[in-house]
Scaffold this motif. Sequence first.
Motif, PDB file in Angstrom:
ATOM      1  N   THR A  98     -29.524 -18.926 -21.241  1.00 23.71           N
ATOM      2  CA  THR A  98     -29.831 -17.502 -21.394  1.00 23.71           C
ATOM      3  C   THR A  98     -31.082 -17.088 -20.623  1.00 23.71           C
ATOM      4  O   THR A  98     -31.151 -15.962 -20.106  1.00 23.71           O
ATOM      5  N   GLU A  99     -32.064 -17.955 -20.524  1.00 27.21           N
ATOM      6  CA  GLU A  99     -33.265 -17.605 -19.763  1.00 27.21           C
ATOM      7  C   GLU A  99     -32.915 -17.258 -18.317  1.00 27.21           C
ATOM      8  O   GLU A  99     -33.430 -16.296 -17.748  1.00 27.21           O
ATOM      9  N   LEU A 114     -29.915 -16.269 -17.289  1.00 30.18           N
ATOM     10  CA  LEU A 114     -29.077 -15.078 -17.317  1.00 30.18           C
ATOM     11  C   LEU A 114     -29.918 -13.813 -17.433  1.00 30.18           C
ATOM     12  O   LEU A 114     -29.678 -12.823 -16.740  1.00 30.18           O
ATOM     13  N   LEU A 115     -30.896 -13.838 -18.317  1.00 34.79           N
ATOM     14  CA  LEU A 115     -31.765 -12.671 -18.484  1.00 34.79           C
ATOM     15  C   LEU A 115     -32.560 -12.396 -17.216  1.00 34.79           C
ATOM     16  O   LEU A 115     -32.755 -11.235 -16.833  1.00 34.79           O
ATOM     17  N   ALA A 116     -33.004 -13.464 -16.559  1.00 37.92           N
ATOM     18  CA  ALA A 116     -33.773 -13.296 -15.329  1.00 37.92           C
ATOM     19  C   ALA A 116     -32.953 -12.637 -14.233  1.00 37.92           C
ATOM     20  O   ALA A 116     -33.507 -11.971 -13.347  1.00 37.92           O
ATOM     21  N   GLU A 117     -31.622 -12.802 -14.298  1.00 37.99           N
ATOM     22  CA  GLU A 117     -30.743 -12.220 -13.286  1.00 37.99           C
ATOM     23  C   GLU A 117     -30.091 -10.915 -13.738  1.00 37.99           C
ATOM     24  O   GLU A 117     -29.160 -10.429 -13.097  1.00 37.99           O
ATOM     25  N   GLY A 118     -30.561 -10.352 -14.843  1.00 41.38           N
ATOM     26  CA  GLY A 118     -30.121  -9.021 -15.230  1.00 41.38           C
ATOM     27  C   GLY A 118     -28.905  -8.936 -16.129  1.00 41.38           C
ATOM     28  O   GLY A 118     -28.310  -7.858 -16.260  1.00 41.38           O
ATOM     29  N   TYR A 119     -28.515 -10.034 -16.757  1.00 40.80           N
ATOM     30  CA  TYR A 119     -27.393 -10.006 -17.705  1.00 40.80           C
ATOM     31  C   TYR A 119     -27.881  -9.609 -19.102  1.00 40.80           C
ATOM     32  O   TYR A 119     -29.060  -9.757 -19.442  1.00 40.80           O
ATOM     33  N   HIS A 120     -26.941  -9.170 -19.914  1.00 41.10           N
ATOM     34  CA  HIS A 120     -27.151  -9.121 -21.352  1.00 41.10           C
ATOM     35  C   HIS A 120     -26.539 -10.402 -21.901  1.00 41.10           C
ATOM     36  O   HIS A 120     -25.339 -10.649 -21.703  1.00 41.10           O
ATOM     37  N   TYR A 123     -34.431 -18.784 -29.469  1.00 41.86           N
ATOM     38  CA  TYR A 123     -33.452 -18.244 -28.534  1.00 41.86           C
ATOM     39  C   TYR A 123     -33.891 -16.851 -28.081  1.00 41.86           C
ATOM     40  O   TYR A 123     -34.204 -15.988 -28.910  1.00 41.86           O
ATOM     41  N   PRO A 124     -33.908 -16.578 -26.767  1.00 42.04           N
ATOM     42  CA  PRO A 124     -34.475 -15.322 -26.260  1.00 42.04           C
ATOM     43  C   PRO A 124     -33.509 -14.148 -26.181  1.00 42.04           C
ATOM     44  O   PRO A 124     -33.932 -13.035 -25.830  1.00 42.04           O
ATOM     45  N   GLY A 125     -32.233 -14.344 -26.469  1.00 42.53           N
ATOM     46  CA  GLY A 125     -31.270 -13.260 -26.347  1.00 42.53           C
ATOM     47  C   GLY A 125     -30.757 -12.779 -27.700  1.00 42.53           C
ATOM     48  O   GLY A 125     -31.394 -12.973 -28.735  1.00 42.53           O
ATOM     49  N   GLU A 126     -29.596 -12.164 -27.688  1.00 43.12           N
ATOM     50  CA  GLU A 126     -28.947 -11.713 -28.923  1.00 43.12           C
ATOM     51  C   GLU A 126     -28.260 -12.921 -29.561  1.00 43.12           C
ATOM     52  O   GLU A 126     -27.296 -13.452 -29.011  1.00 43.12           O
ATOM     53  N   LYS A 186     -32.274 -28.464 -23.454  1.00 46.16           N
ATOM     54  CA  LYS A 186     -32.364 -27.123 -22.861  1.00 46.16           C
ATOM     55  C   LYS A 186     -32.102 -27.170 -21.354  1.00 46.16           C
ATOM     56  O   LYS A 186     -32.750 -27.900 -20.612  1.00 46.16           O
ATOM     57  N   VAL A 187     -31.140 -26.391 -20.917  1.00 46.72           N
ATOM     58  CA  VAL A 187     -30.786 -26.323 -19.495  1.00 46.72           C
ATOM     59  C   VAL A 187     -31.971 -25.785 -18.707  1.00 46.72           C
ATOM     60  O   VAL A 187     -32.574 -24.774 -19.082  1.00 46.72           O
ATOM     61  N   PRO A 188     -32.347 -26.433 -17.609  1.00 42.44           N
ATOM     62  CA  PRO A 188     -33.513 -25.983 -16.835  1.00 42.44           C
ATOM     63  C   PRO A 188     -33.267 -24.648 -16.137  1.00 42.44           C
ATOM     64  O   PRO A 188     -32.159 -24.348 -15.702  1.00 42.44           O
ATOM     65  N   LEU A 189     -34.325 -23.877 -16.008  1.00 47.71           N
ATOM     66  CA  LEU A 189     -34.233 -22.540 -15.425  1.00 47.71           C
ATOM     67  C   LEU A 189     -33.670 -22.535 -14.008  1.00 47.71           C
ATOM     68  O   LEU A 189     -32.849 -21.659 -13.685  1.00 47.71           O
TER      69      LEU A 189
END
Length: 303
Positions: free
Chosen positions: A16-17, A19-25, A41-44, A282-285
């Motif tokens: 998710t980190e 994904l958020l960095a690339e503009g996804y919800h 967790y940083p998302g919904e 945790k998957v790396p950024l």
Amino acid sequence: MKPLAIDLFCGLGGWTEGLLAEGYHARGFDIEAHEYGEEKYPGELILADVMTLHGSQFADAALIVASPPCQEFSYMAMPWSRAKQIARALHGEDEFPPRYTGSRTIAELTALFDASFRIQREASDAAGHHIPLVVENVRGAVPWVGRAQWNFGSYYLWGDVPALMPATLAATKVPGVGAGWKHPDHPDHRPGLAFNPGAQGARVRAELEEAAGRKNPGFRFDGSGKSFQSESVARHVAEIHAGDGRKQKGSGREWFAGPGTISGTTGSKSPARKAASARIAKVPLPLSQWIARTYRPVAERTA
């Protein structure tokens, strides 16, 4: 409108980190909330058993990512007689060892992995077009689920993996391979040091790691006053997220039962163990952001 990405078995949100960095919800699903101090967790986040989800509810998703639990795969990849016995038993070639509480069939072993692809099929059918899925797991899963399409260090990938993937900065499984080794005729030759120090046991590896500055002093969780040394979880995670691509440094024995390690000194359900496992998994950024960026054009066309 931001494209929607679904993060299955989301944990601390490595996928998710990116994904958020690339503009996804990003909408994450997990059976429990992983919150360790300020880490969460940083998302919904939606608490749910992924096995109970039906993919039709994700018909509006542009991308699905998943990181099913890897503990059983990792354990059976270890060179221990008990681990090998469990693998044989799953193939019907031996009895399960005493006090074994894991999967009893291959179908049970791979159920969460398979559920990711079931959910993708259901989502694609409901959407009327293909929704890409990328599944991450460990090398130990390969004998049970089939060959991976790619690996980013020790993060192995299945599904709709892009043809072009980033290279890791260091993908060696044994830290220190070749480090410090000189030909016996060289004036700086170190007697007793092999080219692959991993074959020489923990003592030589420890010396090399200390010389390289990889060791961290013991640390404490939740003010309990008990020190744990898990081969430097904090630095270990920092190396992963810097593009190193390795989940676990040192030998499997050192992680699962090494003296002074979190795994060797705490119960499997302890907060310390769960926190360390979540950080390591945790998957790396660099990886999550690459996948997110690759599928962003598709996401914009389908949004």
